[in-house]
Structure formats: C-alpha cells, structure tokens
Write a protein that holds these residues in place. Sequence first.
Motif, short mmCIF file in Angstrom:
data_model
loop_
_atom_site.label_atom_id
_atom_site.label_comp_id
_atom_site.label_asym_id
_atom_site.label_seq_id
_atom_site.Cartn_x
_atom_site.Cartn_y
_atom_site.Cartn_z
N ALA A 122 26.98 53.52 45.31
CA ALA A 122 27.89 53.24 45.42
C ALA A 122 26.86 51.69 46.34
O ALA A 122 27.89 50.85 46.40
CB ALA A 122 28.29 54.15 47.23
N LYS A 123 25.44 52.35 46.55
CA LYS A 123 24.98 51.56 46.69
C LYS A 123 25.13 49.68 45.75
O LYS A 123 25.00 48.50 46.11
CB LYS A 123 23.59 51.09 46.90
N ALA A 124 24.66 50.24 44.61
CA ALA A 124 24.71 49.19 43.20
C ALA A 124 25.99 48.35 43.00
O ALA A 124 26.55 47.70 42.67
CB ALA A 124 24.63 50.12 41.82
N ALA A 125 27.17 49.70 43.41
CA ALA A 125 28.80 48.84 43.39
C ALA A 125 28.64 47.51 44.65
O ALA A 125 29.88 46.72 43.76
CB ALA A 125 29.69 50.23 43.37
N VAL A 126 28.56 48.16 45.50
CA VAL A 126 28.74 46.79 46.02
C VAL A 126 27.88 45.42 46.13
O VAL A 126 28.25 44.61 46.55
CB VAL A 126 27.93 47.11 48.42
N ALA A 127 26.69 46.22 45.55
CA ALA A 127 26.35 44.76 44.87
C ALA A 127 26.92 44.40 44.00
O ALA A 127 26.63 42.83 43.82
CB ALA A 127 24.57 45.40 44.52
N GLN A 128 27.33 44.42 43.12
CA GLN A 128 27.75 44.02 42.10
C GLN A 128 29.24 43.13 42.12
O GLN A 128 29.41 41.83 41.77
CB GLN A 128 28.45 44.87 41.09
N GLU A 129 29.65 43.66 42.81
CA GLU A 129 30.54 43.04 43.56
C GLU A 129 30.85 42.24 44.31
O GLU A 129 31.49 40.88 44.00
CB GLU A 129 32.01 43.86 44.53
N HIS A 130 29.53 42.20 44.94
CA HIS A 130 29.11 40.77 45.63
C HIS A 130 29.41 39.57 44.93
O HIS A 130 29.56 38.76 45.55
CB HIS A 130 28.08 41.12 46.77
N TYR A 131 28.18 39.85 43.96
CA TYR A 131 27.87 39.53 42.63
C TYR A 131 29.21 38.49 42.12
O TYR A 131 29.72 37.23 41.69
CB TYR A 131 27.04 39.73 41.69
N GLU A 132 30.01 39.46 41.50
CA GLU A 132 31.11 39.68 40.96
C GLU A 132 32.32 38.09 41.28
O GLU A 132 32.89 37.23 41.15
CB GLU A 132 31.98 40.58 40.24
N MET A 133 32.21 38.17 42.86
CA MET A 133 33.17 37.32 43.18
C MET A 133 32.10 35.90 43.80
O MET A 133 32.55 35.10 43.31
CB MET A 133 33.43 37.70 45.46
N TRP A 134 30.86 36.04 44.01
CA TRP A 134 29.94 34.34 43.83
C TRP A 134 30.11 33.77 42.34
O TRP A 134 30.74 32.94 42.56
CB TRP A 134 28.69 34.79 43.34
N VAL A 135 30.46 34.61 41.28
CA VAL A 135 30.64 34.41 39.90
C VAL A 135 31.88 33.68 39.28
O VAL A 135 31.66 32.71 39.46
CB VAL A 135 30.90 35.55 39.04
N MET A 136 33.24 34.03 40.31
CA MET A 136 34.05 34.10 40.55
C MET A 136 34.47 33.16 41.61
O MET A 136 35.23 31.75 40.31
CB MET A 136 35.44 34.91 41.36
N ARG A 137 33.35 32.29 41.93
CA ARG A 137 33.71 31.21 42.74
C ARG A 137 33.36 29.92 41.72
O ARG A 137 33.54 28.77 41.94
CB ARG A 137 32.73 31.33 44.30
N GLU A 138 32.41 30.59 41.48
CA GLU A 138 31.43 29.75 40.54
C GLU A 138 32.36 28.90 39.29
O GLU A 138 31.77 28.21 39.14
CB GLU A 138 30.00 29.73 40.03
N VAL A 139 32.90 30.24 38.84
CA VAL A 139 33.77 30.03 37.63
C VAL A 139 34.96 29.12 38.07
O VAL A 139 35.61 27.80 37.48
CB VAL A 139 34.66 31.21 36.89
N GLU A 140 35.20 29.02 39.01
CA GLU A 140 36.22 28.25 39.85
C GLU A 140 35.87 27.32 40.17
O GLU A 140 37.09 25.65 40.21
CB GLU A 140 36.55 28.92 41.15
N LYS A 141 34.75 26.86 40.05
CA LYS A 141 33.97 24.69 40.06
C LYS A 141 34.10 24.36 38.62
O LYS A 141 33.43 23.01 38.84
CB LYS A 141 32.60 25.11 40.68
#
Length: 234
Positions: free
Chosen positions: A190-209
């Motif tokens: 659960a802890k690792a999933a939260v961290a992974q989801e947070h990172y992937e949200m950041w990645v999506m913002r970078e991809v949009e840039k």
Amino acid sequence: MTLDKAIADALRAASTATLTTVLLKKGIRRCWMKGPMPVFHASEKMVGRAFTLRFVPAREDLATPESWASPISTRAAIEDMPEGCIAVIDSMGVTDAGVFGDILTARMKKRGVAALVTDGVVRDAVGVEGTNLPVWCAGVAAPPSVAGLTFVGWQEPIGCGGVAVFPDDVIVADRDGVVVIPAAMVEEVAKAAVAQEHYEMWVMREVEKGVPLPGLYPPNAETKARYEAELNKS
C-alpha cells in the motif's frame, strides 16, 4: 477479517496496474487473475479480505441437487462470510456451470459481503444483476454448479485464475481485473503503491509538457533528483 482503513484507502487510490508493478518489484509475479473480469455492478473499485471457496471436478455421487442441503455446501459457506469480505471462488476455470445464482448472491448482499470473484461463471444473470452485488467472473451460464463441479469447502488455500489465494489475503478489483496481495505484504505494498501513483501523476504532467520518455519513465538519476526536489517543495 477487517482491513485498516488507511491501508484500504491507499489501495483504493491505486490501480490494479500499479499494484501489479509494485508486486513485481517485490518478487510477486502471479498476482493478477486470468478469467475474472467486471461483469455486474463492478464500476467501483473494491478492496477487501479474501474469503475463499473451493470446487473440484464433478463427481456423480456428490455433485447432486441434494448436496445443496449438506453441512458442507455453498449455502453454509455464505453464512460464515463476514461483512466486508470479498468471496473468491476457485471454479477451476469451468465456464459451463454457474457456481452462484441470484438467490445466493442476494443472501451475500444481505450479509454485507463486498463482492464476488470467480474464475468461473454465474447463472441467473438478470437476477444477479438485480441484487446489486459487484461480481467479477468469466461470464454466465444457465446450468447449476453440480452440472460440472463439486463444492468441497471454504476458508482454505485455493487457486483462482492461476493465482494462489489464502484466506485473509487482500483482493483489489477494478476494470482491469483482480489482483491478490499476500496478507503479510499488504502494508508495504500500500505504501509503495501510493508513492508509485504519485510519481506517475508527475510523469503524466511531464509528458504533457513534451518531455520524452527515455530517462523519465523509468527515471534516470537526473529525473529522480528533479522529482525529489519538486516533491520537497510541495
């Protein structure tokens, strides 16, 4: 069989796709069930402890309509299901005999069972739909369970969709299917999933840039440093 609310909320916030990646990194490859897919009232993600039920191939002297009144029956198993659990049925992938129908799923709903998962099929589709019980399965079929299966017990280790499931393992089900998390690993996953989801949200913002994927996903040292710097600012 209760699940800590904070852990349940964290798992609810993570997709099954993310969870399979997290589990893969921890050495667990067989965690996604082949067969069970969202069929009835399964638009909402479900998280809960596994309550297991097991069928074996039909044996003519045991797989009879009379067996439904036996102390070892699906009816008896339902009365043992605690509120909030997810019933996981090992149907051996049999798809021409429905393990549960409308009356059984209605009783499960009344008892507060969160969902039903099986690598087999259910019957009485219209009735099951009417119970509002979320169901992940491999489809529907008219014949009853005894046409192809023998029920032998509950709350023991089973195999469902090619995955080993033990009582109290945690089940997460969404539109991509069903993932099993070993009970002993739930908190760390659960802890690792939260961290992974947070990172992937950041990645999506970078991809949009317009940032290219190499070095971004997965991250190289420079990307990690940039992400951590932004994380510390927030």
